[in-house]
Structure formats: structure tokens, C-alpha cells
Design a protein around this motif. Structure first.
Motif, PDB file in Angstrom:
ATOM      1  N   GLN A  20      -0.709   2.576  -1.583  1.00  0.00           N
ATOM      2  CA  GLN A  20      -2.262   3.178  -0.728  1.00  0.00           C
ATOM      3  C   GLN A  20      -2.071   4.668  -0.554  1.00  0.00           C
ATOM      4  O   GLN A  20      -2.994   5.427  -0.564  1.00  0.00           O
ATOM      5  CB  GLN A  20      -2.139   2.275   0.365  1.00  0.00           C
ATOM      6  CG  GLN A  20      -2.348   0.947   0.525  1.00  0.00           C
ATOM      7  CD  GLN A  20      -3.920   0.549  -0.463  1.00  0.00           C
ATOM      8  OE1 GLN A  20      -4.786   1.562  -0.095  1.00  0.00           O
ATOM      9  NE2 GLN A  20      -3.874  -0.259  -1.263  1.00  0.00           N
ATOM     10  N   ASN A  28      -3.446   8.855  -4.606  1.00  0.00           N
ATOM     11  CA  ASN A  28      -4.788   9.382  -4.287  1.00  0.00           C
ATOM     12  C   ASN A  28      -5.601   8.444  -5.296  1.00  0.00           C
ATOM     13  O   ASN A  28      -4.959   7.497  -6.042  1.00  0.00           O
ATOM     14  CB  ASN A  28      -4.918  11.035  -4.972  1.00  0.00           C
ATOM     15  CG  ASN A  28      -4.592  10.899  -6.463  1.00  0.00           C
ATOM     16  OD1 ASN A  28      -5.201  10.019  -7.444  1.00  0.00           O
ATOM     17  ND2 ASN A  28      -3.927  11.849  -6.787  1.00  0.00           N
ATOM     18  N   GLU A  29      -6.741   8.328  -5.100  1.00  0.00           N
ATOM     19  CA  GLU A  29      -7.839   7.474  -5.488  1.00  0.00           C
ATOM     20  C   GLU A  29      -7.710   7.379  -6.962  1.00  0.00           C
ATOM     21  O   GLU A  29      -7.671   5.997  -7.679  1.00  0.00           O
ATOM     22  CB  GLU A  29      -9.326   7.754  -5.274  1.00  0.00           C
ATOM     23  CG  GLU A  29     -10.111   6.514  -5.432  1.00  0.00           C
ATOM     24  CD  GLU A  29     -11.690   7.028  -5.013  1.00  0.00           C
ATOM     25  OE1 GLU A  29     -12.569   6.107  -5.633  1.00  0.00           O
ATOM     26  OE2 GLU A  29     -11.880   7.936  -4.102  1.00  0.00           O
ATOM     27  N   ARG A  48      -4.503   5.507  -8.332  1.00  0.00           N
ATOM     28  CA  ARG A  48      -4.608   4.013  -7.893  1.00  0.00           C
ATOM     29  C   ARG A  48      -5.306   3.442  -9.092  1.00  0.00           C
ATOM     30  O   ARG A  48      -5.024   2.259  -9.440  1.00  0.00           O
ATOM     31  CB  ARG A  48      -5.001   4.036  -6.400  1.00  0.00           C
ATOM     32  CG  ARG A  48      -4.398   4.272  -5.362  1.00  0.00           C
ATOM     33  CD  ARG A  48      -4.673   3.611  -4.023  1.00  0.00           C
ATOM     34  NE  ARG A  48      -5.995   3.946  -3.763  1.00  0.00           N
ATOM     35  CZ  ARG A  48      -6.493   4.805  -2.989  1.00  0.00           C
ATOM     36  NH1 ARG A  48      -5.722   5.934  -2.647  1.00  0.00           N
ATOM     37  NH2 ARG A  48      -7.824   4.899  -2.601  1.00  0.00           N
ATOM     38  N   ARG A  49      -6.589   3.923  -9.198  1.00  0.00           N
ATOM     39  CA  ARG A  49      -7.561   3.289 -10.107  1.00  0.00           C
ATOM     40  C   ARG A  49      -6.803   3.114 -11.514  1.00  0.00           C
ATOM     41  O   ARG A  49      -7.033   2.265 -12.325  1.00  0.00           O
ATOM     42  CB  ARG A  49      -8.604   4.118 -10.054  1.00  0.00           C
ATOM     43  CG  ARG A  49      -9.807   3.609 -11.272  1.00  0.00           C
ATOM     44  CD  ARG A  49     -11.030   4.312 -10.991  1.00  0.00           C
ATOM     45  NE  ARG A  49     -10.959   5.511 -11.198  1.00  0.00           N
ATOM     46  CZ  ARG A  49     -11.111   6.616 -10.431  1.00  0.00           C
ATOM     47  NH1 ARG A  49     -11.373   6.183  -9.072  1.00  0.00           N
ATOM     48  NH2 ARG A  49     -11.221   7.973 -10.662  1.00  0.00           N
TER      49      ARG A  49
END
Length: 372
Positions: free
Chosen positions: A89, A92-93, A96-97
Motif C-alpha cells: 500500500q 505509488n499508484e 501498485r497497478r
């Protein structure tokens, strides 16, 4: 679904087109065969035949069906726990993606397998199976290495099967580095005042990654000793290892900003006035490069071109690290070594040319009666 050369064996690919083979008899549940169907010579593999005969034995009541591992011992469970973890978590986004996509694709085929029995040879086999796309194969190893590092820290595993697995994409030099001629060609096609020109000037004059170029704006400008500078934290790994980058704004960049309509919080904005996302700007740069006839060029190669320009200007390794936000001098040394090699090669040929121009003609004298 399609029949194969073996009785009761059918070919039934999944929704992504990945090959799937099953042993199926009327009125009985089908049994999947996970071994490779054919080898490089087109012959059915011994491993496939072993699973085929075992499946027939199970369907005909001559053997007990293989017991499935409890969910808490499978990759499906481990990956799910990893996605819920604080370590995941904190990424960064975009990271994670990316990791989620790689692991979910892996779990489509290996999700029900026991992760504790996964060994180095299994990791190498998974990597080799994806050898047609070596970049994706090496990324799988990298993501699996991170997964098992987390599992070891959480006392869920005792060894990392991906720890010592090498790359198979060693021949690749990565994204093409723009040459000075290609930069000039892009500038000639996309004039000052255009959005493509501004995007290129930001990337090559700042050395910015595409994730930084799409968010740089007026709020990152500052004055130092009467000169305009950009000061920003690199987007990459900013939540784990934040790197502050401070670079002076060049005359080329300032000129492009003055002649181009920009946004406030982001210099580069879409036709709707919104800042670009990283993927969107990357796709646009691909389109703009194609328009200029630069099929090999991309946004990623501009950062490398900026590093080459500095290295060939005899910038030191610490100076390169400061400008590009690198933490290791070894990264800067790659560009310095390449620049030094080109410089030495150029000097060698220039010496040869000077020697040839100084040399006296060795042609035969016109008058044979001449004496020294």
C-alpha cells in the motif's frame, strides 16, 4: 474447445488465449493437464503424457484424485495477503497497478499451487516460458522477488526462489537514445509554440522522466542567484526513497515555455485543459514522434539523450547524479564510459587524418636524372 491427437484430451484456451488442455469424459468432471503439450520439435512431451495417464486413471476410478493444497498455502492466498500489506500500500499508484497486473496474470495459471514448494528451477521455468517477451519475463522475476522478500519478512516463507535468477534480456539496451540529428528533426517538424515541442524541451532540458514531465508546473519554479530553477521531488519511489531534484532552467526551455500556452499547476495539459497522466503523455509522445518520422524514438529515450549530452560535455559522475536524481554513481559511470569511448575513438581518427595530411607524397619523381 477442440479435440487433440489423444483420446479424451481437448484443447480449451482461456479467455486470454492461453493454452489449456483437459482430459474429459462424458458425465465426469474434466481434469486439467498443466504440463507443456509439445516440445520444440512438435512432439508431445513425456510430462504431458504422465499427467494424461494419471488423469485417465482418476476418471476411471483406478487412482485417488490429487488433493488440492489448502488455500492458505497457495499463491492465490499469498498474493492476496501481499496486496493487503502496508508495504504494498505504500507503493505509488502506478507501481501498485503494475505489480498487481503481473501477479494476477501469474496466478491465472499458478494460483492454486503451493507457494512454499516453489523453487529456483520453477522460477527459471516460468521465466523461460515467457522468453518470446524477454522484458515481461524479467519483470515477472523482479516482481516475484519482491513478493518473496515480503513473505520472508512476514515469516510466511524461508527462502526466495527468485533471488539468484538472472535476466534473459541482457542483449537489450533498453529504449533507443535520441541522437542530436533526431532531436533537430523533431524540432524542425514541431515548431516553438506547439505542445509536442514543449514536451520534448522539458524532457531533454530537465532530464525528466515522463512521470515527472507530466506534472511539472509553475509551482516548481524558484529563483536562485537571479536565475530560474526547477525544484521537485522525483515521482519514482517518492514514497519510499524520495529524491529532491534541483536544475536550472535552460534558455531553450524558457523560450518554449514563453511561446506555448500552458496550464498553471502543469505546463503540459490535454486539449481539455487537464494535466496529462503518465500513460497518456507517453502515448502522445509516441504519436508526435511518428508524425516527425522518428519511429525508434520515444519519451523514455529523451532522458537518456540528456544524460549522453552531459556526459560528452565531461560532466562528472556526482554532477550527473545530482542532475538526474540517481543514488548510485555506477549509473552515471555507464554514460561517462560510453562518452569517453566515443571521445577516444574520435580522437584516434582525427590523429590519423592529421598524420595523413602531414605525410609527403611517395609517388615516383618525374625526372629520373634528379639527385638528392
Amino acid at each position: 474447445m477442440m479435440k487433440t491427437r489423444l483420446r479424451y484430451c481437448v484443447y480449451d484456451p482461456d479467455r486470454r488465449g492461453n493454452p489449456r488442455y483437459y482430459v474429459r469424459q462424458v458425465g465426469k468432471p474434466k481434469v486439467r493437464i498443466k504440463a507443456a503439450y509439445k516440445d520444440d520439435q512438435g512432439n508431445i512431451t513425456p510430462e504431458f503424457m504422465n499427467e494424461y495417464w494419471a488423469a485417465l486413471a482418476v476418471l476411471n476410478g483406478m487412482a485417488e484424485p490429487k488433493k488440492e493444497s489448502p488455500r492458505e498455502e497457495t499463491f492465490d492466498w499469498l498474493v492476496d495477503q501481499y496486496f493487503r500489506s502496508q508495504r504494498f500500500q505504500r507503493l505509488n499508484e502506478a507501481t501498485r497497478r503494475d505489480k498487481r497486473s503481473v501477479l494476477l496474470r501469474f496466478c491465472e495459471t499458478a494460483g492454486a499451487l503451493p507457494y512454499k514448494k516453489f523453487r529456483k528451477k520453477d522460477m527459471e521455468a516460468s521465466q523461460f516460458k515467457r522468453r518470446e517477451t524477454p522484458g515481461a519475463a524479467d519483470k515477472l522475476v523482479k516482481v516475484m522477488r519482491a513478493l518473496y522478500n515480503w513473505a520472508i519478512d512476514e515469516k510466511l516463507a524461508v527462502e526466495n526462489p527468485a533471488a539468484r535468477v538472472g535476466k534473459i534480456n541482457n542483449k537489450s539496451e533498453g529504449f533507443h537514445t535520441w541522437t542530436p540529428e533526431e532531436v533537430d528533426r523533431f524540432r524542425a517538424f514541431h515548431p516553438l509554440g506547439s505542445k509536442p515541442r514543449l514536451a520534448m524541451e522539458i524532457m531533454i532540458n530537465v532530464g525528466a522522466r515522463i512521470s515527472d514531465a507530466c506534472r511539472l508546473g509553475r509551482q516548481h519554479e524558484t529563483m536562485i542567484n537571479g536565475r530560474r530553477w526547477l525544484k521537485f521531488t522525483a515521482e519514482k519511489n517518492r514514497d519510499r526513497f524520495p529524491v529532491l531534484i534541483e536544475v536550472p532552467m535552460t534558455s531553450d526551455l524558457i523560450k518554449a515555455l514563453e511561446r506555448t500556452e500552458t496550464g498553471d499547476m502543469a505546463y503540459l495539459v490535454t486539449s481539455f485543459g487537464k494535466p496529462f497522466v503518465k500513460e497518456g503523455l507517453g502515448n502522445k509522445m509516441r504519436e508526435w514522434c511518428n508524425q516527425a518520422g522518428l519511429k525508434r524514438c520515444s519519451a523514455h529515450g529523451l532522458r537518456k539523450a540528456a544524460a549522453v549530452i552531459m556526459a560528452e560535455s565531461e560532466v562528472s559522475a556526482p554532477e550527473l547524479c545530482a542532475a538526474f536524481g540517481w543514488r548510485n554513481l555506477s549509473t552515471a559511470q555507464i554514460y561517462i564510459r560510453e562518452a569517453e569511448k566515443r571521445r577516444l575513438s574520435r580522437n584516434a581518427f582525427e590523429r590519423v587524418e592529421r598524420f595523413r595530411n602531414r605525410n609527403v607524397s611517395l609517388s615516383k619523381a618525374k625526372n629520373s636524372d634528379e639527385t638528392n
